[in-house]
Scaffold this active site. Structure first.
Site, PDB file in Angstrom:
ATOM      1  N   HIS A  83      55.693  82.376 -47.176  1.00 41.53           N
ATOM      2  CA  HIS A  83      55.471  80.999 -46.724  1.00 41.53           C
ATOM      3  C   HIS A  83      54.186  80.418 -47.297  1.00 41.53           C
ATOM      4  O   HIS A  83      53.198  81.133 -47.467  1.00 41.53           O
ATOM      5  CB  HIS A  83      55.515  80.889 -45.195  1.00 41.53           C
ATOM      6  CG  HIS A  83      54.462  81.650 -44.442  1.00 41.53           C
ATOM      7  ND1 HIS A  83      53.266  81.080 -44.064  1.00 41.53           N
ATOM      8  CD2 HIS A  83      54.430  82.915 -43.959  1.00 41.53           C
ATOM      9  CE1 HIS A  83      52.554  81.971 -43.380  1.00 41.53           C
ATOM     10  NE2 HIS A  83      53.230  83.097 -43.301  1.00 41.53           N
ATOM     11  N   ASP A  85      52.465  77.742 -45.979  1.00 38.75           N
ATOM     12  CA  ASP A  85      51.537  77.107 -45.039  1.00 38.75           C
ATOM     13  C   ASP A  85      50.544  78.102 -44.456  1.00 38.75           C
ATOM     14  O   ASP A  85      50.756  79.318 -44.496  1.00 38.75           O
ATOM     15  CB  ASP A  85      52.296  76.420 -43.899  1.00 38.75           C
ATOM     16  CG  ASP A  85      53.067  77.395 -43.000  1.00 38.75           C
ATOM     17  OD1 ASP A  85      53.706  78.316 -43.538  1.00 38.75           O
ATOM     18  OD2 ASP A  85      53.010  77.232 -41.774  1.00 38.75           O
ATOM     19  N   ASP A 146      47.430  85.004 -45.316  1.00 35.07           N
ATOM     20  CA  ASP A 146      48.689  84.830 -44.600  1.00 35.07           C
ATOM     21  C   ASP A 146      49.171  83.423 -44.884  1.00 35.07           C
ATOM     22  O   ASP A 146      48.734  82.479 -44.254  1.00 35.07           O
ATOM     23  CB  ASP A 146      48.442  85.065 -43.107  1.00 35.07           C
ATOM     24  CG  ASP A 146      49.655  84.756 -42.249  1.00 35.07           C
ATOM     25  OD1 ASP A 146      50.743  84.569 -42.810  1.00 35.07           O
ATOM     26  OD2 ASP A 146      49.500  84.691 -41.017  1.00 35.07           O
ATOM     27  N   GLU A 180      56.049  78.063 -41.563  1.00 32.34           N
ATOM     28  CA  GLU A 180      56.314  79.312 -40.840  1.00 32.34           C
ATOM     29  C   GLU A 180      55.403  79.441 -39.627  1.00 32.34           C
ATOM     30  O   GLU A 180      55.817  79.880 -38.560  1.00 32.34           O
ATOM     31  CB  GLU A 180      56.099  80.513 -41.778  1.00 32.34           C
ATOM     32  CG  GLU A 180      56.589  81.836 -41.205  1.00 32.34           C
ATOM     33  CD  GLU A 180      55.523  82.649 -40.492  1.00 32.34           C
ATOM     34  OE1 GLU A 180      55.850  83.727 -39.966  1.00 32.34           O
ATOM     35  OE2 GLU A 180      54.353  82.223 -40.431  1.00 32.34           O
ATOM     36  N   GLU A 181      54.154  79.022 -39.784  1.00 30.56           N
ATOM     37  CA  GLU A 181      53.158  79.214 -38.718  1.00 30.56           C
ATOM     38  C   GLU A 181      53.439  78.349 -37.492  1.00 30.56           C
ATOM     39  O   GLU A 181      52.887  78.584 -36.427  1.00 30.56           O
ATOM     40  CB  GLU A 181      51.743  78.908 -39.247  1.00 30.56           C
ATOM     41  CG  GLU A 181      51.295  79.831 -40.379  1.00 30.56           C
ATOM     42  CD  GLU A 181      51.022  81.264 -39.918  1.00 30.56           C
ATOM     43  OE1 GLU A 181      51.148  81.545 -38.713  1.00 30.56           O
ATOM     44  OE2 GLU A 181      50.691  82.091 -40.771  1.00 30.56           O
ATOM     45  N   HIS A 386      44.462  84.475 -39.554  1.00 26.59           N
ATOM     46  CA  HIS A 386      44.223  83.306 -38.686  1.00 26.59           C
ATOM     47  C   HIS A 386      42.759  83.212 -38.263  1.00 26.59           C
ATOM     48  O   HIS A 386      42.442  82.530 -37.295  1.00 26.59           O
ATOM     49  CB  HIS A 386      45.118  83.326 -37.427  1.00 26.59           C
ATOM     50  CG  HIS A 386      46.591  83.304 -37.737  1.00 26.59           C
ATOM     51  ND1 HIS A 386      47.541  82.934 -36.809  1.00 26.59           N
ATOM     52  CD2 HIS A 386      47.284  83.598 -38.863  1.00 26.59           C
ATOM     53  CE1 HIS A 386      48.752  83.010 -37.350  1.00 26.59           C
ATOM     54  NE2 HIS A 386      48.612  83.418 -38.607  1.00 26.59           N
TER      55      HIS A 386
HETATM   56 ZN   LIG Z   1      52.526  84.764 -42.165  1.00 27.74          ZN
END
Ligand SMILES: [Zn+2]
Length: 418
Positions: A83, A85, A146, A180-181, A386
């Protein structure tokens, strides 16, 4: 096979993280933020420049591309997915990736905020990265490994395969998704257009890890209907829904079956939102377990608790609505054991120890699995995600690229001649 080949995933990664692609949980648009397309457009362009002629971004910011087969064998079509994003938890604007060569265990102070210090004692995984080159952000933003690590690794594997047509493999589809997030990564994916048989998301952490299991998930909405009257003349008549809601919350199990008191393979009943007036109150719950049948057991337990509380309020009544959210991908993957077996073999060929893991949550892979694309999650090397202390090892990224290439080869080797 890769002895003299220098993977360049890190170089790509350093560029991609500088493109702000934060998604927005409040937005109803697809993608939730237009800026995600800035990266998607760039990725489609880079794939095109490699000679992948059909690489393109669609109106929703999804990128589809095909690495053509180099074998005459009939090999299932594989999809590698990541992903674009980044999470709304920390800023993704103005990311400055920093390269720390040959990490030896010393604290890394992030220059733009001296309070942000990456310490070995807080992140024991760093012990394994001694001697590696590490990339961090500068202290004010997240890094975005991520899942830009997964993106860079897939692009780099694509580059390797396109420049090594002598390596036999089947048709490979590349898919990059937005959002996705914020739980919408598969909302606009076109499965028919994708046309893949099996998939792998590259969105995991520790090198060698392979996730083939997620929670199964339901939502329960409890609506409590009280009896409303003028409060000055309510004696013997009013039944306050808010007080019933409070009783229900007080009756919930605490020492067990709660997110704050469970881990490993244990599930839970979790109130996530309360909303109400004296007349009517709503409690939203999420129910989680690795075993789908156990969801029903937990829902029955919850309903039993509610009924017990309601016995004290015969004038009131309630609605109890269960909705399915997602299911444990293992239910699908168990029907296609070769998907996980081949991944284990690819990880081993990359010289790594396989570490099977379960995700206490859902992934795009769990949704894709039930949309017809069995899809476990492979490591990408991302760490401390994150957060502003996010970091990744360049060597871990290269191992992920290697694993992708091995996977493509293994599927070809183990397919029958036509
Ligand atoms: Zn991820």
């Amino acid at each position: 096979m890769f002895k003299n080949y220098l993977f360049t995933a890190a170089e790509r990664f350093m560029r991609y993280v500088q493109v702000d692609t934060q998604s927005d949980p409040q937005s109803a648009a697809s993608p939730t933020t237009e800026k995600q397309k800035d990266l998607s457009r760039l990725l489609a362009e880079e794939l095109k420049q490699m000679g992948i002629s059909d690489a393109a971004m669609d109106e929703y910011g999804y990128v589809y591309a095909t690495i053509p087969a180099t074998t005459k064998k009939k090999v299932p079509v594989l999809c590698f997915c990541a992903h674009v994003d980044t999470a709304p938890d920390a800023s993704g604007t103005g990311v400055k990736p920093l390269f720390h060569r040959n990490y030896q265990g010393a604290d890394i102070v992030l220059p733009d905020d001296q309070n942000q210090v990456l310490r070995l004692k807080d992140y024991p995984y760093l012990e394994r990265l001694k001697g590696h080159d590490i990339i961090t952000a500068s202290g004010k933003t997240l890094l975005g490994s991520d899942d830009k690590a997964g993106v860079a690794e897939i692009i780099d594997a694509a580059h390797f395969l396109m420049t090594h047509p002598e390596i036999p493999h089947g048709t490979i589809r590349i898919l990059f998704t937005p959002d996705e997030e914020v739980g919408k990564g598969t909302a606009k994916v076109d499965m028919e257009k994708l046309g893949a048989d099996f998939g792998y998301t590259l969105d995991g952490g520790e090198v060698g890890s392979l996730e083939d299991e997620t929670f199964s998930a339901d939502a329960v909405q409890l609506v409590i209907h009280g009896v409303i009257t003028h409060p000055g003349y309510a004696k013997g008549k009013m039944v306050n829904a808010l007080k019933i809601a409070a009783d229900v919350l007080a009756a919930l199990p605490r020492a067990e079956l709660s997110p704050e008191t469970t881990d490993g393979k244990q599930g839970f009943i979790h109130p996530v939102r309360v909303d109400g007036l004296a007349e009517k109150a709503t409690i939203d719950f999420i129910i989680r377990d690795f075993v789908t049948a156990e969801l029903k057991v937990k829902e029955d337990l919850l309903r039993g608790l509610v009924e017990q509380v309601m016995e004290k309020y015969p004038q009131a009544h309630f609605d109890f609505n269960v909705t399915e959210q997602y299911r444990n991908m293992k239910e699908v993957l168990d029907q296609h054991p070769e998907v996980v077996d081949h991944a284990k073999e690819a990880i081993a060929r990359a010289g790594l120890k396989v570490k099977m893991e379960s995700i206490r949550g859902g992934t795009d892979g769990s949704r894709l699995s039930f949309m017809g694309l069995p899809c476990p999650n492979l490591f990408a090397g991302e760490q401390a995600i994150h957060s502003r202390l996010e970091f990744i090892s360049v060597q871990d990224m290269n191992k992920a690229v290697e694993t992708i290439v091995h996977l493509a080869c293994i599927w070809e080797e183990r397919s029958k001649n036509q």
